[in-house]
Scaffold this motif. Sequence first.
Motif, short mmCIF file in Angstrom:
data_model
loop_
_atom_site.label_atom_id
_atom_site.label_comp_id
_atom_site.label_asym_id
_atom_site.label_seq_id
_atom_site.Cartn_x
_atom_site.Cartn_y
_atom_site.Cartn_z
N GLY A 335 38.73 43.70 46.88
CA GLY A 335 39.92 44.03 47.64
C GLY A 335 39.54 43.66 48.85
N GLY A 336 40.35 44.39 49.92
CA GLY A 336 40.29 44.04 51.27
C GLY A 336 41.18 43.14 51.74
N ALA A 337 41.83 42.21 50.62
CA ALA A 337 42.77 41.34 51.14
C ALA A 337 43.36 40.85 49.70
N ALA A 338 44.65 40.66 49.86
CA ALA A 338 45.33 40.01 48.47
C ALA A 338 44.60 38.76 47.84
N MET A 339 44.42 38.72 46.74
CA MET A 339 43.93 37.36 46.10
C MET A 339 45.17 36.59 45.84
N PRO A 340 45.25 35.29 46.21
CA PRO A 340 46.41 34.43 46.26
C PRO A 340 46.48 34.09 44.82
N GLU A 341 47.95 34.20 44.50
CA GLU A 341 48.15 34.11 43.01
C GLU A 341 47.72 32.61 42.19
N ALA A 342 47.83 31.72 43.11
CA ALA A 342 47.37 30.46 42.48
C ALA A 342 45.95 30.53 42.17
N VAL A 343 45.13 31.09 43.08
CA VAL A 343 43.84 31.37 42.67
C VAL A 343 43.33 31.99 41.52
N ALA A 344 44.21 33.27 41.33
CA ALA A 344 43.96 34.03 40.20
C ALA A 344 44.55 33.57 39.10
N GLN A 345 45.39 32.52 39.10
CA GLN A 345 45.79 32.11 37.90
C GLN A 345 44.87 30.88 37.28
N ARG A 346 43.96 30.33 38.33
CA ARG A 346 42.92 29.42 38.19
C ARG A 346 42.04 30.35 37.37
N LEU A 347 41.50 31.31 37.84
CA LEU A 347 40.49 31.98 37.01
C LEU A 347 40.94 32.22 36.07
N LEU A 348 42.11 32.71 35.47
CA LEU A 348 42.56 33.04 34.13
C LEU A 348 42.38 31.69 33.28
N ASP A 349 43.21 30.68 33.74
CA ASP A 349 43.19 29.43 32.95
C ASP A 349 41.57 28.88 32.77
N GLN A 350 40.90 29.06 33.60
CA GLN A 350 39.77 28.10 33.68
C GLN A 350 38.45 28.90 33.02
N PHE A 351 38.52 30.23 33.35
CA PHE A 351 37.24 30.93 32.90
C PHE A 351 37.70 32.32 32.12
N GLY A 352 38.74 32.52 31.80
CA GLY A 352 39.35 33.53 31.04
C GLY A 352 39.04 34.95 31.79
N LEU A 353 39.25 34.83 33.22
CA LEU A 353 38.90 36.09 33.97
C LEU A 353 40.23 36.69 34.63
N ARG A 354 40.51 37.89 34.41
CA ARG A 354 41.30 38.39 35.48
C ARG A 354 41.12 39.14 36.41
N TYR A 355 41.47 38.74 37.53
CA TYR A 355 40.84 39.06 38.78
C TYR A 355 41.78 40.67 39.14
N ILE A 356 40.63 41.78 39.26
CA ILE A 356 41.03 43.03 39.36
C ILE A 356 41.10 43.48 40.83
N GLU A 357 42.23 43.68 41.19
CA GLU A 357 42.41 44.06 42.93
C GLU A 357 42.23 45.64 42.78
N GLY A 358 41.78 46.13 43.92
CA GLY A 358 41.77 47.64 44.26
C GLY A 358 42.02 47.95 45.46
N TYR A 359 42.20 49.11 45.79
CA TYR A 359 42.20 49.70 47.14
C TYR A 359 41.52 50.94 47.37
N GLY A 360 41.25 51.14 48.65
CA GLY A 360 40.40 52.37 49.05
C GLY A 360 40.20 52.15 50.52
N LEU A 361 39.54 53.30 51.03
CA LEU A 361 39.28 53.51 52.13
C LEU A 361 37.87 53.88 52.47
N THR A 362 37.12 53.87 53.54
CA THR A 362 36.03 54.62 54.08
C THR A 362 36.25 56.08 53.56
N GLU A 363 37.26 56.67 53.96
CA GLU A 363 37.58 57.92 53.88
C GLU A 363 37.72 58.49 52.29
N THR A 364 38.02 57.49 51.11
CA THR A 364 37.98 57.59 49.88
C THR A 364 36.75 57.30 49.22
#
Length: 571
Positions: A335-364
């Motif tokens: 998290g911390g910044a959005a994963m560019p769609e083209a890079v996420a697609q390359r991860l999936l196509d080349q390595f079979g990995l889905r990039y899992i984005e999340g969200y949270g704060l110091t307070e959580t």
Amino acid sequence: MRAHEAVWPARLPSHISPPVTSLWMNLAISAMRYPNKPALVYMGKVWSYEDLRNAAETFASSLRGLGVQAGDRVILNMQNCPQLVIAHFAILRLDAVVVPVNPMNKAEELKHYIIDPDARVAVTTADLAPELAQASNALPSEQQLQHLVVTQFSDVFDAQALTSADLPDAWRSWLLPLRDLPKLDAGQSHAWQALMAQGRAADLPPVQAGSEDLAILPYTSGTTGLPKGCMHTHGTIMHNAMAAGLWVNGTPENVTLCVVPMFHITGMVSVMHASIFIGASLVIMPRWDRDVAGQLISKWRVTHWTNIPTMVIDLLGSPNLSAYDLSSLVNIGGGGAAMPEAVAQRLLDQFGLRYIEGYGLTETAAPSHTNPPDAPKKQCLGIPILSVASRIVDPETLVELPQGESGEIVISGPQVFKGYWKRPDATASAFFERDGLRFFRSGDMGRIDEEGYFFMTDRLKRMINASGFKVWPAEVEALMFRHPAIQEACIISTRDAYRGESVKAVVVLRQDRKGQVSEQDIIDWCRDNMAVYKMPRVVSFVDALPKSGSGKVMWRALQEAEMAATSEAPH
């Protein structure tokens, strides 16, 4: 029924019942269960769980000898290394409170982390010790540190046995030199190795802390003023230590690459505490290097990797990528910044990995939302995790808004902090009650789609996100006003092809200094006086800043002009 229940991960309950014990017990229990199992890997050396527990108890004994008692706040100022993990758990072993500090901070910034939590003891690495000593020595004697524990990086590895795969040339001048201990005006500096030689784990009192006791005091900045301490108990951290592992089907066989910093809430909770809770192995990198990461994933058969997207982009861009075996990876995200769609697609196509984005704060305590591993959406915050209720509300009225409308993200759950240290005013304004739940106001604007996924739309808070590091303009401006040539400064963000956003300073010079100070002079001064991720990469001189009728700087007008100018510029 909330919309996201239809995409809830199979076999996971909606709520969990975390242990009510001290966080220390997670290490103690894993060491009893898996005494010989690798807990940490660093510079080619392996620490078993028994090794880690013994080292933490030995160091706890030494801290007790320096006067650390239950409830005391102890500064921990380090980049990733085994000493950070050892010291973190040693502080918890004494029922004391960890104050994690960003190692990029300079002396001027560090004063606040000594004064605000009333810290008298700090633990740091030898490269950072001079800044802490300088900060302490500049304070009134009654506020200064009494003890500064300093470790050399090489206290925990054999420099002669290292290979270039463990230690790239660029790190040698940083990790290998032995540095002198700085002097404290009102206290003592201590060498790590000397304290470890004196410690006697058998002398420790029993652990008394429970889930409601204060455990961690990480600091977060905001729209105004100095950073505020977030009061996290053993219970708030324990929830996410357990939830983070469950969400990714974690087992004791996980091998996690730990390169996100463990002073930061994500690395501390979602990586370090989550791994130790389940008895997994942590492969530690002191800082990012794409080829070291590729070698470590290959050598140690890393299964899980939490990161920021720029790390993935960098690794995939390595000319040596084909030499690395990434086939062991089963979960990758961050998290911390959005994963560019083209890079996420390359991860999936080349390595079979889905990039899992999340969200949270110091307070959580890191994640409040994350994507379901089997049904992630790109550039999406995800859905509320275990035991969490989250809504989108009108930031003025706090009334819940219908699906699709943009409003403020608010969060209720057992991992939400208890309030801001010594700041009842800020605590009161950060929470409200609705339907019997206490909701934290995130300050982030978002919307929910028809399946219950949350998306970021804007920020209520004035904040810059540079490669996942949060930069608060008010804090940078306050530091810049110390420059003798600066009359006024306004910090805004500017587009950055690699970082997403970078920091820009719009500066009005004092009349008598105009023509005597360059943009580069200002940038160099900032590099010396603030953490490098906060410093402006661009400085622009103007004759005056735009002001409102009440005299406030109209930062939004400058920001909008900057965005318009950079969007029109050729890419």
